[in-house]
Design a protein around this motif. Structure first.
Motif, PDB file in Angstrom:
ATOM      1  N   VAL A  49     -18.439 -21.478 -19.952  1.00 25.74           N
ATOM      2  CA  VAL A  49     -17.880 -22.558 -20.762  1.00 25.74           C
ATOM      3  C   VAL A  49     -17.050 -23.454 -19.847  1.00 25.74           C
ATOM      4  CG1 VAL A  49     -17.841 -21.226 -22.900  1.00 25.74           C
ATOM      5  CG2 VAL A  49     -15.835 -21.231 -21.418  1.00 25.74           C
ATOM      6  N   LEU A  50     -16.774 -24.645 -20.333  1.00 27.69           N
ATOM      7  CA  LEU A  50     -16.050 -25.639 -19.552  1.00 27.69           C
ATOM      8  C   LEU A  50     -14.730 -25.958 -20.229  1.00 27.69           C
ATOM      9  CD1 LEU A  50     -15.982 -27.814 -17.266  1.00 27.69           C
ATOM     10  CD2 LEU A  50     -17.174 -29.339 -18.869  1.00 27.69           C
ATOM     11  N   ASN A  51     -13.650 -25.841 -19.512  1.00 29.69           N
ATOM     12  CA  ASN A  51     -12.339 -26.255 -20.021  1.00 29.69           C
ATOM     13  C   ASN A  51     -12.060 -27.673 -19.562  1.00 29.69           C
ATOM     14  OD1 ASN A  51      -9.155 -26.141 -18.688  1.00 29.69           O
ATOM     15  ND2 ASN A  51      -9.441 -26.200 -20.895  1.00 29.69           N
ATOM     16  N   ALA A  52     -11.979 -28.592 -20.519  1.00 33.10           N
ATOM     17  CA  ALA A  52     -11.675 -29.988 -20.219  1.00 33.10           C
ATOM     18  C   ALA A  52     -11.062 -30.615 -21.459  1.00 33.10           C
ATOM     19  CB  ALA A  52     -12.937 -30.748 -19.811  1.00 33.10           C
ATOM     20  N   ASN A  53     -10.182 -31.575 -21.235  1.00 30.52           N
ATOM     21  CA  ASN A  53      -9.540 -32.272 -22.344  1.00 30.52           C
ATOM     22  C   ASN A  53     -10.181 -33.648 -22.545  1.00 30.52           C
ATOM     23  OD1 ASN A  53      -7.540 -30.172 -22.789  1.00 30.52           O
ATOM     24  ND2 ASN A  53      -6.616 -30.840 -20.857  1.00 30.52           N
ATOM     25  N   ALA A  68     -10.937 -27.241 -25.095  1.00 29.31           N
ATOM     26  CA  ALA A  68      -9.759 -27.990 -24.664  1.00 29.31           C
ATOM     27  C   ALA A  68      -8.549 -27.072 -24.574  1.00 29.31           C
ATOM     28  CB  ALA A  68      -9.477 -29.127 -25.643  1.00 29.31           C
ATOM     29  N   ASP A  69      -7.527 -27.519 -23.857  1.00 26.56           N
ATOM     30  CA  ASP A  69      -6.267 -26.773 -23.821  1.00 26.56           C
ATOM     31  C   ASP A  69      -5.739 -26.616 -25.245  1.00 26.56           C
ATOM     32  OD1 ASP A  69      -6.570 -26.887 -21.108  1.00 26.56           O
ATOM     33  OD2 ASP A  69      -4.789 -28.089 -20.715  1.00 26.56           O
ATOM     34  N   GLY A  79      -2.871 -23.861 -18.752  1.00 24.21           N
ATOM     35  CA  GLY A  79      -3.419 -24.289 -20.038  1.00 24.21           C
ATOM     36  C   GLY A  79      -4.895 -23.975 -20.145  1.00 24.21           C
ATOM     37  N   GLY A  80      -5.627 -24.171 -19.050  1.00 17.43           N
ATOM     38  CA  GLY A  80      -7.053 -23.853 -19.057  1.00 17.43           C
ATOM     39  C   GLY A  80      -7.308 -22.366 -19.164  1.00 17.43           C
ATOM     40  N   ILE A  81      -6.486 -21.569 -18.484  1.00 17.82           N
ATOM     41  CA  ILE A  81      -6.635 -20.115 -18.576  1.00 17.82           C
ATOM     42  C   ILE A  81      -6.370 -19.648 -20.002  1.00 17.82           C
ATOM     43  CG2 ILE A  81      -5.694 -17.905 -17.808  1.00 17.82           C
ATOM     44  CD1 ILE A  81      -5.131 -19.365 -15.084  1.00 17.82           C
TER      45      ILE A  81
END
Length: 206
Positions: A49-53, A68-69, A79-81
């Motif tokens: 998965v991709l963590n992005a805002n 998202a965070d 925040g991403g973790i």
């Protein structure tokens, strides 16, 4: 015990030294940074998965779920973790996540295996290290730590990944060897780094 691991690509940086925007969308040869990172991570985990805002639709072509965070405060990698841990906690059978950076396309192909071997207790964290430097974004995190990390943030704990990991949890550091003078965790921050990465990709194909 480490049994089922999902991969979380952290892509929350603003790439100011590359002119802004999403660093992972920069092209390296025939692919983007994000494509290279996802391709290297996918064989090592069960999900990516991709963590992005921001608007997730800008990543639609990659076929990755975007998370998202979970908090409005800008927390950097923490925040991403936390986003990855919260996401993993909602899935079935995921015991851990492994986090990697979207701007580091040459990380080791045995990253996840070696991080997993290093942990002794089910709540240990494992972080990568190379050339004497710890890489806190490249870590193995038990899903069960989601609430503990959230509490650390809510209590005003330091926002550095190493501060949380080192002060509240037991951490295993795993050393990865350099390839000559090339750090396997070489990350791209500047136009010069981007040019170097393009050269490295060309050499891999020769």
């Amino acid at each position: 015990m480490v049994t089922t691991i999902a991969g979380v690509i952290l892509a929350g940086g603003e790439a100011t030294r590359l002119g802004g925007g999403d660093k992972g969308l920069a092209s390296i040869g025939d692919a983007t940074l994000l494509e290279l990172v996802a391709a290297r991570l996918a064989p090592q985990v069960t999900h990516v998965v991709l963590n992005a805002n921001g608007d997730p639709h800008r990543f639609a072509s990659f076929g990755l779920e975007v998370i998202a965070d979970p908090l409005p405060e800008r927390l950097g990698p923490l925040g991403g973790i936390l986003a990855g841990l919260r996401w993993a906690a909602r899935q079935e059978s995921l015991t851990h996540i492994v986090t990697v950076a979207a701007d580091t396309p040459f990380f080791p192909a045995d990253l996840v295996t070696r991080l997993g071997v290093a942990v002794v207790d089910a709540q240990d964290i494992a972080l990568a290290r190379s050339m004497g430097r710890v890489h806190p974004v490249f870590g193995l995190w038990p899903t069960a730590l989601a609430d503990d990390l959230a509490a650390h943030i809510a209590e005003g704990g330091k926002r550095r990944v190493t501060a949380y990991a080192g002060e509240r949890r037991r951490v295993a550091l795993v050393d990865f060897a350099a390839d000559g003078e090339i750090d396997p965790f070489f990350n791209i921050n500047t136009p010069g780094d981007l040019a170097k990465a393009r050269t490295m990709v060309r050499r891999e194909k020769e």
